[in-house]
Design a protein around this motif. Structure first.
Motif, PDB file in Angstrom:
ATOM      1  N   UNK A   1       0.794  -1.225   0.000  1.00 17.64           N
ATOM      2  CA  UNK A   1       0.000   0.000   0.000  1.00 17.64           C
ATOM      3  C   UNK A   1       0.827   1.277   0.000  1.00 17.64           C
ATOM      4  N   UNK A   2       2.118   1.181   0.341  1.00 23.12           N
ATOM      5  CA  UNK A   2       2.981   2.369   0.311  1.00 23.12           C
ATOM      6  C   UNK A   2       3.112   2.858  -1.131  1.00 23.12           C
ATOM      7  N   UNK A   3       3.143   4.160  -1.269  1.00 21.92           N
ATOM      8  CA  UNK A   3       3.252   4.758  -2.598  1.00 21.92           C
ATOM      9  C   UNK A   3       4.578   5.492  -2.709  1.00 21.92           C
ATOM     10  N   UNK A   4       5.104   5.546  -3.936  1.00 19.57           N
ATOM     11  CA  UNK A   4       6.345   6.284  -4.166  1.00 19.57           C
ATOM     12  C   UNK A   4       6.503   6.604  -5.639  1.00 19.57           C
TER      13      UNK A   4
ATOM     14  N   UNK B   1       2.856   1.581  -6.440  1.00 16.74           N
ATOM     15  CA  UNK B   1       2.251   1.192  -5.170  1.00 16.74           C
ATOM     16  C   UNK B   1       2.848  -0.161  -4.794  1.00 16.74           C
ATOM     17  N   UNK B   2       3.347  -0.252  -3.581  1.00 16.32           N
ATOM     18  CA  UNK B   2       3.990  -1.474  -3.107  1.00 16.32           C
ATOM     19  C   UNK B   2       2.946  -2.581  -2.943  1.00 16.32           C
ATOM     20  N   UNK B   3       3.324  -3.796  -3.333  1.00 15.03           N
ATOM     21  CA  UNK B   3       2.416  -4.937  -3.302  1.00 15.03           C
ATOM     22  C   UNK B   3       2.758  -5.954  -2.210  1.00 15.03           C
ATOM     23  N   UNK B   4       3.776  -5.653  -1.391  1.00 18.39           N
ATOM     24  CA  UNK B   4       4.183  -6.627  -0.371  1.00 18.39           C
ATOM     25  C   UNK B   4       4.781  -5.910   0.829  1.00 18.39           C
ATOM     26  N   UNK B   5       4.774  -6.564   1.963  1.00 18.33           N
ATOM     27  CA  UNK B   5       5.404  -6.015   3.158  1.00 18.33           C
ATOM     28  C   UNK B   5       6.896  -6.320   3.140  1.00 18.33           C
TER      29      UNK B   5
ATOM     30  N   UNK C   1       9.381  -4.757   1.508  1.00 16.49           N
ATOM     31  CA  UNK C   1      10.031  -4.638   0.206  1.00 16.49           C
ATOM     32  C   UNK C   1      11.179  -3.625   0.281  1.00 16.49           C
ATOM     33  N   UNK C   2      12.381  -4.082  -0.045  1.00 16.97           N
ATOM     34  CA  UNK C   2      13.547  -3.199  -0.041  1.00 16.97           C
ATOM     35  C   UNK C   2      14.123  -3.021  -1.444  1.00 16.97           C
ATOM     36  N   UNK C   3      13.413  -3.526  -2.460  1.00 14.06           N
ATOM     37  CA  UNK C   3      13.880  -3.464  -3.839  1.00 14.06           C
ATOM     38  C   UNK C   3      13.027  -2.505  -4.648  1.00 14.06           C
ATOM     39  N   UNK C   4      13.639  -1.877  -5.618  1.00 12.41           N
ATOM     40  CA  UNK C   4      12.915  -1.002  -6.531  1.00 12.41           C
ATOM     41  C   UNK C   4      12.193  -1.813  -7.585  1.00 12.41           C
ATOM     42  N   UNK C   5      11.277  -1.180  -8.323  1.00 13.25           N
ATOM     43  CA  UNK C   5      10.510  -1.904  -9.340  1.00 13.25           C
ATOM     44  C   UNK C   5      11.358  -2.439 -10.494  1.00 13.25           C
ATOM     45  N   UNK C   6      12.518  -1.857 -10.731  1.00 10.05           N
ATOM     46  CA  UNK C   6      13.372  -2.378 -11.792  1.00 10.05           C
ATOM     47  C   UNK C   6      14.099  -3.652 -11.355  1.00 10.05           C
ATOM     48  N   UNK C   7      14.302  -3.828 -10.041  1.00  9.81           N
ATOM     49  CA  UNK C   7      14.979  -5.002  -9.512  1.00  9.81           C
ATOM     50  C   UNK C   7      13.986  -6.119  -9.199  1.00  9.81           C
TER      51      UNK C   7
ATOM     52  N   UNK D   1      10.104  -6.383  -9.967  1.00 13.62           N
ATOM     53  CA  UNK D   1       8.841  -5.865 -10.482  1.00 13.62           C
ATOM     54  C   UNK D   1       7.593  -6.419  -9.781  1.00 13.62           C
ATOM     55  N   UNK D   2       7.650  -7.651  -9.270  1.00 13.09           N
ATOM     56  CA  UNK D   2       6.487  -8.253  -8.624  1.00 13.09           C
ATOM     57  C   UNK D   2       6.131  -7.539  -7.329  1.00 13.09           C
ATOM     58  N   UNK D   3       7.058  -6.765  -6.784  1.00 13.05           N
ATOM     59  CA  UNK D   3       6.806  -6.056  -5.541  1.00 13.05           C
ATOM     60  C   UNK D   3       6.079  -4.742  -5.728  1.00 13.05           C
ATOM     61  N   UNK D   4       5.899  -4.329  -6.973  1.00 13.44           N
ATOM     62  CA  UNK D   4       5.321  -2.999  -7.243  1.00 13.44           C
ATOM     63  C   UNK D   4       4.270  -3.066  -8.343  1.00 13.44           C
ATOM     64  N   UNK D   5       3.280  -2.184  -8.230  1.00 18.53           N
ATOM     65  CA  UNK D   5       2.256  -2.039  -9.253  1.00 18.53           C
ATOM     66  C   UNK D   5       2.345  -0.594  -9.754  1.00 18.53           C
ATOM     67  N   UNK D   6       2.391  -0.437 -11.035  1.00 16.17           N
ATOM     68  CA  UNK D   6       2.429   0.893 -11.637  1.00 16.17           C
ATOM     69  C   UNK D   6       1.098   1.596 -11.382  1.00 16.17           C
ATOM     70  N   UNK D   7       1.164   2.778 -10.795  1.00 15.36           N
ATOM     71  CA  UNK D   7      -0.073   3.533 -10.508  1.00 15.36           C
ATOM     72  C   UNK D   7      -0.536   4.222 -11.792  1.00 15.36           C
ATOM     73  N   UNK D   8      -1.837   4.265 -11.961  1.00 15.21           N
ATOM     74  CA  UNK D   8      -2.371   4.890 -13.186  1.00 15.21           C
ATOM     75  C   UNK D   8      -2.945   6.234 -12.922  1.00 15.21           C
TER      76      UNK D   8
END
Length: 147
Positions: A114-117, A126-130, A132-138, A140-147
Motif C-alpha cells: 500500500x505504500x506509494x512512491x 504502489x507497493x504490493x508486499x510487506x 520490500x527493499x527493492x525497486x521496481x526495476x529489480x 517488479x512483482x513487488x510494485x504495481x504501476x499507478x495509473x
C-alpha cells in the motif's frame, strides 16, 4: 568459582557480554582451566536470554524506529491537545501522496503493501508486499504501476 559462574548462567539472569568478560577475567586470574572457560562460554552463549542481552544491531535499530514513530505520534497528539486548550488548532503537515523513492537499508524502513512512491524513472508505484527493499526495476512483482 566455576560452580558459582555456572549457577549464574543456569539462572539466565545475566547479560551475555558482561558474563563473558567475567569468565575471561576469572580465567586470567588462573581460577578456571581452559576447558572450564570454554564450557562456561558455550553454556553462556546457548543459555543467554535475549531480554538480558544485547540484541543484534538491526533489532535495536528496528526497536528504536518503532519507539521513535510512537513517540512522534504521541508528541503530535499532545501538541494538538495543548493547541486546542489554548483555543487554536494544529494543521497537520502536508505529505506527498507519492514521495520520492528512498532506498531502504533494512526492515525498519522497508516499503509495505500500500505504500506509494515515485521511482527514479519518474513513474509512480504502489507497493504490493510487506518488507520490500527493492525497486521496481529489480523486483517488479513487488510494485504495481499507478495509473
Amino acid at each position: 568459582m566455576y560452580e558459582i559462574i555456572k549457577s549464574v548462567i543456569t539462572s539466565k539472569s545475566y547479560e551475555l557480554t558482561d558474563i563473558l568478560k567475567k569468565i575471561d577475567a576469572i580465567w586470567l586470574q588462573g581460577t578456571l582451566t581452559d576447558d572450564e572457560r570454554m564450557e562456561l562460554i558455550d553454556l553462556a552463549r546457548t543459555s543467554a536470554d535475549p531480554e538480558h542481552s544485547y540484541a543484534p544491531l538491526q533489532k535495536q535499530i528496528d526497536t528504536l524506529y518503532t519507539n521513535m514513530t510512537e513517540m512522534g505520534k504521541t508528541i503530535l497528539s499532545l501538541t494538538d491537545r495543548v493547541a486546542k486548550l489554548e483555543g487554536g488548532s494544529i494543521t497537520p503537515p502536508e505529505t506527498e501522496e507519492y514521495p520520492a523513492w528512498i532506498q531502504p537499508t533494512g526492515a525498519h524502513d522497508a516499503y509495505n503493501a500500500g505504500d506509494k512512491m515515485t521511482y527514479t524513472d519518474g513513474k509512480r508505484y504502489i507497493c504490493q508486499m510487506d518488507g520490500c527493499v527493492w525497486g521496481p526495476d529489480v523486483y517488479p512483482a513487488g510494485w504495481k504501476l499507478a495509473e
